[in-house]
Design a protein around this motif. Structure first.
Motif, PDB file in Angstrom:
ATOM      1  N   MET A 180       0.841  -1.201   0.000  1.00 26.20           N
ATOM      2  CA  MET A 180       0.000   0.000   0.000  1.00 26.20           C
ATOM      3  C   MET A 180       0.874   1.248   0.000  1.00 26.20           C
ATOM      4  SD  MET A 180      -2.960  -0.926   2.773  1.00 26.20           S
ATOM      5  CE  MET A 180      -3.853   0.596   2.442  1.00 26.20           C
ATOM      6  N   ARG A 181       0.399   2.283  -0.624  1.00 25.85           N
ATOM      7  CA  ARG A 181       1.095   3.568  -0.588  1.00 25.85           C
ATOM      8  C   ARG A 181       1.085   4.105   0.848  1.00 25.85           C
ATOM      9  NH1 ARG A 181       0.241   8.430  -4.825  1.00 25.85           N
ATOM     10  NH2 ARG A 181       1.741   9.841  -3.917  1.00 25.85           N
ATOM     11  N   CYS A 240      -4.480   5.954   2.218  1.00 24.96           N
ATOM     12  CA  CYS A 240      -4.763   6.084   0.781  1.00 24.96           C
ATOM     13  C   CYS A 240      -6.103   5.417   0.461  1.00 24.96           C
ATOM     14  CB  CYS A 240      -3.643   5.425  -0.025  1.00 24.96           C
ATOM     15  SG  CYS A 240      -3.987   5.305  -1.798  1.00 24.96           S
ATOM     16  N   CYS A 277      -5.807   2.659  -2.269  1.00 26.68           N
ATOM     17  CA  CYS A 277      -5.165   1.445  -1.753  1.00 26.68           C
ATOM     18  C   CYS A 277      -6.116   0.663  -0.854  1.00 26.68           C
ATOM     19  CB  CYS A 277      -3.892   1.799  -0.989  1.00 26.68           C
ATOM     20  SG  CYS A 277      -2.593   2.540  -1.996  1.00 26.68           S
ATOM     21  N   SER A 280       3.223   2.091  -4.825  1.00 26.37           N
ATOM     22  CA  SER A 280       2.491   0.923  -4.360  1.00 26.37           C
ATOM     23  C   SER A 280       2.535  -0.117  -5.460  1.00 26.37           C
ATOM     24  CB  SER A 280       1.052   1.293  -3.984  1.00 26.37           C
ATOM     25  OG  SER A 280       0.437   2.034  -5.009  1.00 26.37           O
ATOM     26  N   PRO A 304      -1.650   5.393  -7.227  1.00 23.03           N
ATOM     27  CA  PRO A 304      -2.324   4.250  -6.617  1.00 23.03           C
ATOM     28  C   PRO A 304      -3.379   3.599  -7.508  1.00 23.03           C
ATOM     29  CG  PRO A 304      -2.426   6.166  -5.168  1.00 23.03           C
ATOM     30  CD  PRO A 304      -1.786   6.604  -6.434  1.00 23.03           C
ATOM     31  N   SER A 314      -1.909   0.635  -9.158  1.00 23.58           N
ATOM     32  CA  SER A 314      -1.060  -0.245  -8.352  1.00 23.58           C
ATOM     33  C   SER A 314      -1.563  -1.680  -8.219  1.00 23.58           C
ATOM     34  CB  SER A 314      -0.876   0.343  -6.958  1.00 23.58           C
ATOM     35  OG  SER A 314      -2.079   0.302  -6.224  1.00 23.58           O
TER      36      SER A 314
END
Length: 155
Positions: free
Chosen positions: A37-38, A42, A45, A115, A135, A138
């Protein structure tokens, strides 16, 4: 970022209970999908983690353990895991962010957290590696599904 087909490094994490978790702990047992995850704040995410939770039964059927790696420390990760009711182990780095350990960090006017995800087969080989600065890109659902399919057909 890791290369598909290469041996996975034995990265050492810590889970929200303070236990040491190594990627090699799963070798010879099952494949591992790590979603990076960032940040726990987020929203995109968090949406991806909810999708992983909805797909939990499919991952279990394919003997894939899902792990979620966050850049925050143990206490913040534990609070997020409880608040979001995440059934997967949530990991953080012991001495640095897990993202840095696999090359998911990009320098743009300082540091910007990326991410992404990696899928490692039960023999410790990277079968999928994907990272993104934004994200929204990602979680490579199709790429992960194809890699998991490859686990089924190639052992």
């Amino acid at each position: 970022m890791l290369d598909t087909g290469s041996p996975a490094p034995d990265i050492v994490f810590e889970d929200t209970e303070g236990r040491t978790v190594r990627l090699s702990d799963y070798q010879g047992k099952q494949a591992v999908l790590v979603y990076f995850m960032r940040s726990t704040s987020c929203p995109v995410c968090n949406k991806h983690v909810q999708e992983l939770i909805r797909s939990r039964n499919e991952f279990e059927a394919d003997s894939v353990q899902v792990l979620v790696a966050v850049p925050e420390g143990r206490q913040e990760a534990a609070a997020w895991k409880a608040r979001r009711q995440v059934p997967f182990p949530v990991l953080h780095g012991r001495s640095s962010a897990p993202h840095t350990m696999i090359g998911l960090e990009r320098k743009v006017f300082g540091s910007m957290q990326q991410s992404g995800s990696i899928l490692i087969d039960s023999q410790g080989v990277v079968r999928h590696a994907h990272g993104a600065t934004m994200p929204t890109g990602s979680y490579d659902r199709k790429g992960i599904a194809a890699a998991v399919q490859g686990l089924r057909t190639h052992g």
